[in-house]
Design a protein around this motif. Structure first.
Motif, PDB file in Angstrom:
ATOM      1  N   PRO A 104       0.808  -1.228   0.000  1.00 19.57           N
ATOM      2  CA  PRO A 104       0.000   0.000   0.000  1.00 19.57           C
ATOM      3  C   PRO A 104       0.838   1.274   0.000  1.00 19.57           C
ATOM      4  O   PRO A 104       0.422   2.283  -0.575  1.00 19.57           O
ATOM      5  N   GLN A 105       2.012   1.221   0.624  1.00 19.14           N
ATOM      6  CA  GLN A 105       2.871   2.396   0.594  1.00 19.14           C
ATOM      7  C   GLN A 105       3.356   2.687  -0.820  1.00 19.14           C
ATOM      8  O   GLN A 105       3.515   3.850  -1.209  1.00 19.14           O
ATOM      9  N   ASP A 106       3.564   1.642  -1.604  1.00 19.48           N
ATOM     10  CA  ASP A 106       3.953   1.844  -3.006  1.00 19.48           C
ATOM     11  C   ASP A 106       2.809   2.437  -3.819  1.00 19.48           C
ATOM     12  O   ASP A 106       3.047   3.246  -4.721  1.00 19.48           O
ATOM     13  N   PHE A 107       1.577   2.027  -3.522  1.00 19.03           N
ATOM     14  CA  PHE A 107       0.450   2.668  -4.198  1.00 19.03           C
ATOM     15  C   PHE A 107       0.465   4.173  -3.927  1.00 19.03           C
ATOM     16  O   PHE A 107       0.186   4.981  -4.818  1.00 19.03           O
ATOM     17  N   HIS A 108       0.797   4.543  -2.714  1.00 19.29           N
ATOM     18  CA  HIS A 108       0.875   5.962  -2.345  1.00 19.29           C
ATOM     19  C   HIS A 108       2.063   6.646  -3.009  1.00 19.29           C
ATOM     20  O   HIS A 108       1.932   7.706  -3.633  1.00 19.29           O
ATOM     21  N   ASP A 109       3.231   6.050  -2.918  1.00 18.45           N
ATOM     22  CA  ASP A 109       4.461   6.704  -3.363  1.00 18.45           C
ATOM     23  C   ASP A 109       4.652   6.649  -4.878  1.00 18.45           C
ATOM     24  O   ASP A 109       5.032   7.642  -5.498  1.00 18.45           O
ATOM     25  N   ARG A 110       4.406   5.492  -5.473  1.00 23.94           N
ATOM     26  CA  ARG A 110       4.703   5.310  -6.896  1.00 23.94           C
ATOM     27  C   ARG A 110       3.530   5.702  -7.791  1.00 23.94           C
ATOM     28  O   ARG A 110       3.738   6.155  -8.911  1.00 23.94           O
ATOM     29  N   LEU A 111       2.311   5.489  -7.288  1.00 24.76           N
ATOM     30  CA  LEU A 111       1.126   5.744  -8.109  1.00 24.76           C
ATOM     31  C   LEU A 111       0.364   6.983  -7.657  1.00 24.76           C
ATOM     32  O   LEU A 111      -0.676   7.314  -8.240  1.00 24.76           O
ATOM     33  N   ASP A 112       0.859   7.656  -6.632  1.00 26.20           N
ATOM     34  CA  ASP A 112       0.225   8.880  -6.130  1.00 26.20           C
ATOM     35  C   ASP A 112      -1.236   8.621  -5.773  1.00 26.20           C
ATOM     36  O   ASP A 112      -2.124   9.423  -6.065  1.00 26.20           O
ATOM     37  N   ALA A 113      -1.499   7.486  -5.120  1.00 28.44           N
ATOM     38  CA  ALA A 113      -2.853   7.100  -4.742  1.00 28.44           C
ATOM     39  C   ALA A 113      -3.147   7.596  -3.329  1.00 28.44           C
ATOM     40  O   ALA A 113      -2.449   7.226  -2.382  1.00 28.44           O
ATOM     41  N   PHE A 114      -4.174   8.414  -3.195  1.00 31.69           N
ATOM     42  CA  PHE A 114      -4.545   8.955  -1.893  1.00 31.69           C
ATOM     43  C   PHE A 114      -4.876   7.809  -0.940  1.00 31.69           C
ATOM     44  O   PHE A 114      -5.607   6.884  -1.282  1.00 31.69           O
ATOM     45  N   GLN A 115      -4.293   7.858   0.260  1.00 28.93           N
ATOM     46  CA  GLN A 115      -4.436   6.833   1.289  1.00 28.93           C
ATOM     47  C   GLN A 115      -3.938   5.457   0.837  1.00 28.93           C
ATOM     48  O   GLN A 115      -4.205   4.454   1.492  1.00 28.93           O
ATOM     49  N   GLY A 116      -3.201   5.415  -0.276  1.00 29.83           N
ATOM     50  CA  GLY A 116      -2.699   4.133  -0.758  1.00 29.83           C
ATOM     51  C   GLY A 116      -3.795   3.218  -1.271  1.00 29.83           C
ATOM     52  O   GLY A 116      -3.585   2.004  -1.395  1.00 29.83           O
ATOM     53  N   SER A 117      -4.964   3.788  -1.590  1.00 32.55           N
ATOM     54  CA  SER A 117      -6.065   2.971  -2.109  1.00 32.55           C
ATOM     55  C   SER A 117      -5.706   2.443  -3.493  1.00 32.55           C
ATOM     56  O   SER A 117      -5.186   3.176  -4.331  1.00 32.55           O
ATOM     57  N   ALA A 118      -6.036   1.179  -3.729  1.00 33.70           N
ATOM     58  CA  ALA A 118      -5.748   0.581  -5.035  1.00 33.70           C
ATOM     59  C   ALA A 118      -6.828   0.874  -6.065  1.00 33.70           C
ATOM     60  O   ALA A 118      -6.627   0.623  -7.250  1.00 33.70           O
ATOM     61  N   PHE A 119      -7.994   1.402  -5.616  1.00 40.16           N
ATOM     62  CA  PHE A 119      -9.127   1.577  -6.529  1.00 40.16           C
ATOM     63  C   PHE A 119      -9.821   2.932  -6.355  1.00 40.16           C
ATOM     64  O   PHE A 119     -10.927   3.117  -6.838  1.00 40.16           O
ATOM     65  N   GLN A 120      -9.214   3.848  -5.634  1.00 40.35           N
ATOM     66  CA  GLN A 120      -9.789   5.154  -5.319  1.00 40.35           C
ATOM     67  C   GLN A 120     -11.021   4.994  -4.418  1.00 40.35           C
ATOM     68  O   GLN A 120     -10.921   4.396  -3.361  1.00 40.35           O
ATOM     69  N   PHE A 121     -12.195   5.456  -4.812  1.00 36.81           N
ATOM     70  CA  PHE A 121     -13.341   5.485  -3.908  1.00 36.81           C
ATOM     71  C   PHE A 121     -14.002   4.118  -3.803  1.00 36.81           C
ATOM     72  O   PHE A 121     -14.199   3.423  -4.802  1.00 36.81           O
ATOM     73  N   GLU A 122     -14.377   3.755  -2.580  1.00 40.60           N
ATOM     74  CA  GLU A 122     -15.062   2.479  -2.387  1.00 40.60           C
ATOM     75  C   GLU A 122     -16.399   2.510  -3.126  1.00 40.60           C
ATOM     76  O   GLU A 122     -17.136   3.496  -3.039  1.00 40.60           O
ATOM     77  N   PRO A 123     -16.753   1.443  -3.869  1.00 43.24           N
ATOM     78  CA  PRO A 123     -17.976   1.450  -4.677  1.00 43.24           C
ATOM     79  C   PRO A 123     -19.244   1.214  -3.852  1.00 43.24           C
ATOM     80  O   PRO A 123     -19.848   0.139  -3.881  1.00 43.24           O
ATOM     81  N   LEU A 124     -19.636   2.241  -3.118  1.00 39.76           N
ATOM     82  CA  LEU A 124     -20.893   2.236  -2.373  1.00 39.76           C
ATOM     83  C   LEU A 124     -21.953   2.945  -3.206  1.00 39.76           C
ATOM     84  O   LEU A 124     -21.634   3.755  -4.079  1.00 39.76           O
ATOM     85  N   LEU A 125     -23.220   2.690  -2.919  1.00 43.54           N
ATOM     86  CA  LEU A 125     -24.280   3.387  -3.649  1.00 43.54           C
ATOM     87  C   LEU A 125     -24.158   4.894  -3.445  1.00 43.54           C
ATOM     88  O   LEU A 125     -24.379   5.684  -4.363  1.00 43.54           O
ATOM     89  N   THR A 126     -23.778   5.295  -2.233  1.00 45.24           N
ATOM     90  CA  THR A 126     -23.651   6.723  -1.917  1.00 45.24           C
ATOM     91  C   THR A 126     -22.363   7.337  -2.464  1.00 45.24           C
ATOM     92  O   THR A 126     -22.092   8.518  -2.231  1.00 45.24           O
ATOM     93  N   GLN A 127     -21.561   6.535  -3.182  1.00 48.40           N
ATOM     94  CA  GLN A 127     -20.373   7.054  -3.849  1.00 48.40           C
ATOM     95  C   GLN A 127     -20.352   6.597  -5.314  1.00 48.40           C
ATOM     96  O   GLN A 127     -19.295   6.441  -5.905  1.00 48.40           O
ATOM     97  N   SER A 128     -21.543   6.397  -5.864  1.00 48.18           N
ATOM     98  CA  SER A 128     -21.671   5.974  -7.254  1.00 48.18           C
ATOM     99  C   SER A 128     -22.459   7.018  -8.034  1.00 48.18           C
ATOM    100  O   SER A 128     -23.166   7.843  -7.462  1.00 48.18           O
ATOM    101  N   ALA A 129     -22.308   6.960  -9.381  1.00 50.06           N
ATOM    102  CA  ALA A 129     -23.078   7.822 -10.292  1.00 50.06           C
ATOM    103  C   ALA A 129     -22.933   9.294  -9.895  1.00 50.06           C
ATOM    104  O   ALA A 129     -21.811   9.794  -9.803  1.00 50.06           O
TER     105      ALA A 129
END
Length: 515
Positions: A445-470
């Motif tokens: 996860p630290q590489d996701f943050h450092d190498r891929l500039d991923a916020f919080q080291g998330s591999a997929f950005q926002f969690e796919p919840l209904l309240t975070q969709s569309a």
């Protein structure tokens, strides 16, 4: 060449698709990639003769690739060879049971009957439900723009009718009673960063999507698909600049004017143990790219937080972005052996002793559990050229908490990797693995943050919840800055190869054809 210029930030699949579509519209497109190779998260590592796709490795809905090439007046078959995988996945349970996940109806029902004959009828009902979800959520809405709340209101009745507020696991359980079969038909949201226990039932469409069009692999690896799309882009006049890190999206009077980028060389090496967290290449120069359109395929949160000054952001402020719920991360080991394991399929899912409890550890408690469930990728099963003669290359990934879990991955990664490799040393998996290990690279996860500039080291950005969709997701057309657009996993329709490629098609509504 057009005098109307566009800049695309990031050469992942979303960025490549957006660059191709925008160039085909008549714009002069420059594609900026901060790494030394194109592909973004679909990067390629090479070590000791082994070729490792960093991910993604699962290609579904190949017609989105054909359509993308057709937009540019090309044939995808002239750029990459895509072949089917059978089975799609082999799923291993702790008690020794095995489920071969296939597309052919009779073969799939035979597998279900081995576990629970009474669930065959329930599965057919689930398949029918999954098709209805697919028809509305993908066919109708994948390339639909949710840039206004009215767009969401129009589809709300359908979402209510399809029980989109329920989780994938809940809807699977409504139709299927056997606990292991419930895991088989609910794990797929994990492939796009979702927790099956709370990801919207919209994502039950993944089953119908895979079953109908299949699971495919690009010969030469996923990197070969990246290379093919880059060549297609360049064939129609596009320009790719590697080692170009965007530093600022320049905004004047609420409209983009261009991108300021540092240009330098960055050769990546996962075996470089001296690399420190926060590593950045040394820029040799800074260049300004003028543009009337800027499309970001970068991490949405960090695009806003790092590249757009706060005075230009009314909606997507830093506090709002920090309040969003971010998807899990991944712990990935790329490894090569000096022998082959021909009994393995291309894709394996190795489920641990716990399912619901482990998901709670990853997504809610954010702890690294003693047990794990794994995805094992063996691309040399389909393309032996990816390893030296007589060898095999793999990657194995374990879903883990993002950096909000607070783990020190530099301290624990070797021990965690060894436990994962040891767990694979079973006769039906990779026996004597560590005795035959030739190459090993680790991505945390630290590489996701450092190498891929991923916020919080998330591999997929926002969690796919209904309240975070569309409509609830950051929009493809920025609400804050005119001329700024987004593609990729962090915007609509979401993660996964069909999703990020479709996100570029959404922009057709906003970016005019010229020339």
């Amino acid at each position: 060449m057009s005098n109307r210029k566009a800049v695309v930030i990031g050469s992942g699949f979303g960025g490549l698709a957006a660059a191709i579509r925008t160039q085909a519209k008549g714009y002069d497109v420059t594609l900026l990639e901060m790494r030394d190779k194109p592909g973004g998260r679909a990067y390629v590592y090479k070590d000791k003769g082994y070729t490792y796709d960093a991910g993604p490795t699962i290609i579904t809905v190949p017609f989105v690739l054909k359509e993308l090439a057709q937009v540019a007046g090309k044939r995808i078959e002239d750029y990459v060879e895509i072949v089917p995988c059978d089975p799609f996945y082999r799923i291993y349970f702790q008690d020794g049971k095995v489920f071969d996940y296939r597309g052919e109806q009779q073969a799939l029902e035979s597998e279900i009957a081995k576990f629970s004959p009474s669930d065959v009828a329930g599965y057919r009902q689930f398949l029918e439900y999954s098709e209805k979800i697919f028809d509305r959520a993908f066919t109708d809405l994948a390339d639909h723009s949710f840039h206004s709340f009215w767009e969401m209101i129009k589809v709300a009745p359908d979402l209510i009718r399809l029980r989109a507020e329920k989780s994938v696991y809940n809807r699977v359980s409504h139709f299927i009673k056997d606990p292991q079969l419930r895991q088989v038909f609910s794990f797929e949201p994990l492939l796009i960063g979702g927790n099956p226990l709370r990801s919207s039932a919209i994502y039950a469409m993944i089953h119908y999507l895979e079953k109908t069009w299949g699971v495919f692999f690009a010969m030469g690896g996923t990197g070969a698909l990246v290379s093919g799309l880059v060549k297609l882009f360049e064939d129609i006049g596009g320009k790719l600049v590697l080692g170009a890190r965007a530093e600022e999206i320049v905004v004047e009077n609420g409209h983009v004017k261009g991108v300021r980028a540092s240009i330098g060389s960055q050769e990546e090496d996962l075996a470089d143990t001296a690399r420190q967290p926060g590593y950045r290449f040394e820029a040799s120069s800074e260049t300004y790219f003028e543009a009337e359109i800027v499309i970001s395929n970068g991490d949405v949160a960090n695009t806003y937080r790092k590249l757009v000054k706060p005075e230009h952001r009314r909606k997507w402020t830093d506090p709002k972005l920090e309040r969003m719920r971010y998807a899990m991360s991944l712990f990935v080991i790329y490894f090569g052996t000096d022998r082959t394991y021909e009994h393995l399929p291309h894709h394996s899912i190795v489920l641990g002793p716990r399912y619901e409890e482990l998901l709670g550890d990853i997504f809610d408690r954010r702890i690294v559990a003693e047990d794990f469930s794994l995805y094992l990728h063996a691309p040399t099963r389909t393309d032996p050229s990816l390893a030296p003669p007589g060898g095999e290359c793999f990657y194995v990934l374990s879903p883990v908490p993002n950096l909000k879990g607070g783990q020190d991955w530099a301290d624990i990664k070797e021990d965690y990797a060894d436990r994962i490799l040891a767990s694979l040393e079973k006769d039906h998996l990779v026996p004597d693995l560590r005795k035959h290990l030739v190459s090993k690279l680790i991505f945390t996860p630290q590489d996701f943050h450092d190498r891929l500039d991923a916020f919080q080291g998330s591999a997929f950005q926002f969690e796919p919840l209904l309240t975070q969709s569309a409509w609830f997701r950051p929009h493809n057309k920025s609400e804050d800055v005119e001329g700024l657009f987004f593609v990729g996993a962090g915007t609509h329709p979401g993660a996964g190869l069909p999703g990020v490629i479709s996100s570029a098609k959404v922009l057709d509504r906003f970016i005019a054809l010229i020339g």
